[in-house]
Scaffold this active site. Structure first.
Site, short mmCIF file in Angstrom:
data_model
loop_
_atom_site.label_atom_id
_atom_site.label_comp_id
_atom_site.label_asym_id
_atom_site.label_seq_id
_atom_site.Cartn_x
_atom_site.Cartn_y
_atom_site.Cartn_z
N SER A 67 0.95 -1.21 0.09
CA SER A 67 0.10 -0.12 -0.13
C SER A 67 0.96 1.17 0.01
CB SER A 67 -0.88 -0.14 1.13
OG SER A 67 -1.86 0.89 1.17
N ASP A 102 -10.18 -3.64 -5.69
CA ASP A 102 -9.53 -3.13 -4.46
C ASP A 102 -10.44 -1.74 -4.17
OD1 ASP A 102 -8.27 -1.08 -2.84
OD2 ASP A 102 -6.15 -2.20 -3.26
N HIS A 160 -7.97 -5.03 -1.22
CA HIS A 160 -6.83 -4.34 -0.71
C HIS A 160 -6.00 -5.09 0.18
CE1 HIS A 160 -4.26 -0.62 -0.42
NE2 HIS A 160 -4.30 -0.87 0.97
#
Length: 332
Positions: free
Chosen positions: A150, A277, A305
């Site tokens: 991320s 996501d 995610h």
């Protein structure tokens, strides 16, 4: 490197497919936080930085093969070495007898840092300095791989693209998982509908840290403004941007996005993003014509995610670690 050629490291990993019992991007994103994942012994090292501040490095303390490679894991927003994806990776690496370290971004090691600084998605200078410190702490000739999740993936991609020659001198291959390549697209998406839940979770820890920093450094941040923050744009405009030299949230989101740097990456790099996501729109993902020949784009339909759970309920969180090590071994 015989340790790297272990069958478990190089075994072919099938393309990701979500299990039938775990449907949708939200479920696939949230489920790993409810899974029982093993904890592994870590050795914490306090690393003093030249600017007077410090980092906390957590080194995996399980037995490693003499010629084992090292995997550096850059965590996501408000993540750490205890995040589910980190624990899952450690389980796989410990079984392979590989080494690993999580260099915590400032403020994420469990206590406040000394300087009025935090971390952000384009923090390539911080990644470069951390990687140099790690390189100095390991034996010459050790093969080094880097993975970022991320926000950590975004910062890693920025470093790989902005400083390709320096990166090539340290890492043999890299991977970014669920990285928001276009921060504006992700920043606005996270404020829509059910995605606001993720904003709430992030702000639960981000706001108290910022308010505490405002108290420690009077005049730096507007504590009342921070208290009123309800969106990630508001937080980045009130905190991230002024702390790190950006004119505001829009300037930060534009200048710190990694997408424009993918064409300059020289080391073998996997960019893995699920198309479902919740807060990284599929339309914002990179296309083959936007990346260098060294970059492998992998965009499965499912995964959420940093989800990528497989198997029968309650599932396993081992697909992602196995995919990373396979890519790393194939890239050497």
């Amino acid at each position: 490197m015989t340790g790297m050629r272990d069958d478990a490291a190089s075994a072919t990993v099938a393309p990701y497919r979500a299990p039938a019992w775990l449907r949708g991007g939200h479920a696939q994103t949230i489920w790993p936080s409810f899974m029982r994942l093993p904890a592994f012994p870590m050795r914490r090292e306090r690393v003093e930085i030249g600017d007077g501040d410090f980092w906390d490095f957590d080194w995996l303390a399980t037995p490693a093969a003499p010629d084992a490679p090292l995997v550096v894991l850059f965590h996501g927003l408000e993540g750490s070495a205890t995040s589910p994806y980190a624990r899952a990776l450690f389980a796989h690496l410990a079984a392979l007898r590989w080494r690993s370290v999580v260099p915590h971004f400032r403020g994420c090691g469990g206590e406040p840092n000394r300087l009025p600084r935090a971390y952000h998605s384009g923090d390539h200078a911080e990644v470069a300095a951390m990687m140099a410190a790690i390189r100095a702490r390991i034996a010459a000739g050790t093969v080094v791989f880097a993975a970022g999740v991320s926000l950590g993936g975004s910062a890693l991609l920025n470093w790989l693209g902005r400083q390709p020659h320096d990166a090539a001198s340290i890492v043999q291959a890299a991977a970014a998982v669920s990285a928001p390549l276009d921060l504006s697209a992700a920043g606005y998406a996270i404020e829509r509908g059910a995605n606001r839940l993720y904003t709430h979770v992030f702000l639960t820890t981000l706001k108290p840290k910022a308010i505490a920093m405002a108290a420690r450094f009077p005049g730096l941040l507007d504590a009342n403004r921070v208290r009123s923050v309800r969106t990630m744009w508001e937080f980045d405009d009130a905190v991230t941007a002024p702390l790190h030299g950006f004119a505001g949230a829009d300037d930060y989101w534009t200048r710190a996005s990694s997408k424009s740097w993918l064409a300059a990456i020289a080391q073998p790099t996997l960019v893995l993003n699920a198309k479902n996501d919740p807060f990284i729109p599929a339309s914002s993902l990179a296309h083959p014509g936007e990346v260098s020949a060294a970059v492998t784009l992998e965009q499965p339909r499912d995964g959420g995610h940093v989800g990528f759970v497989v198997g029968r309920a309650p599932g396993r969180f081992d697909w992602l670690p196995r995919r990373l090590t396979q890519f790393f071994v194939d890239g050497v």
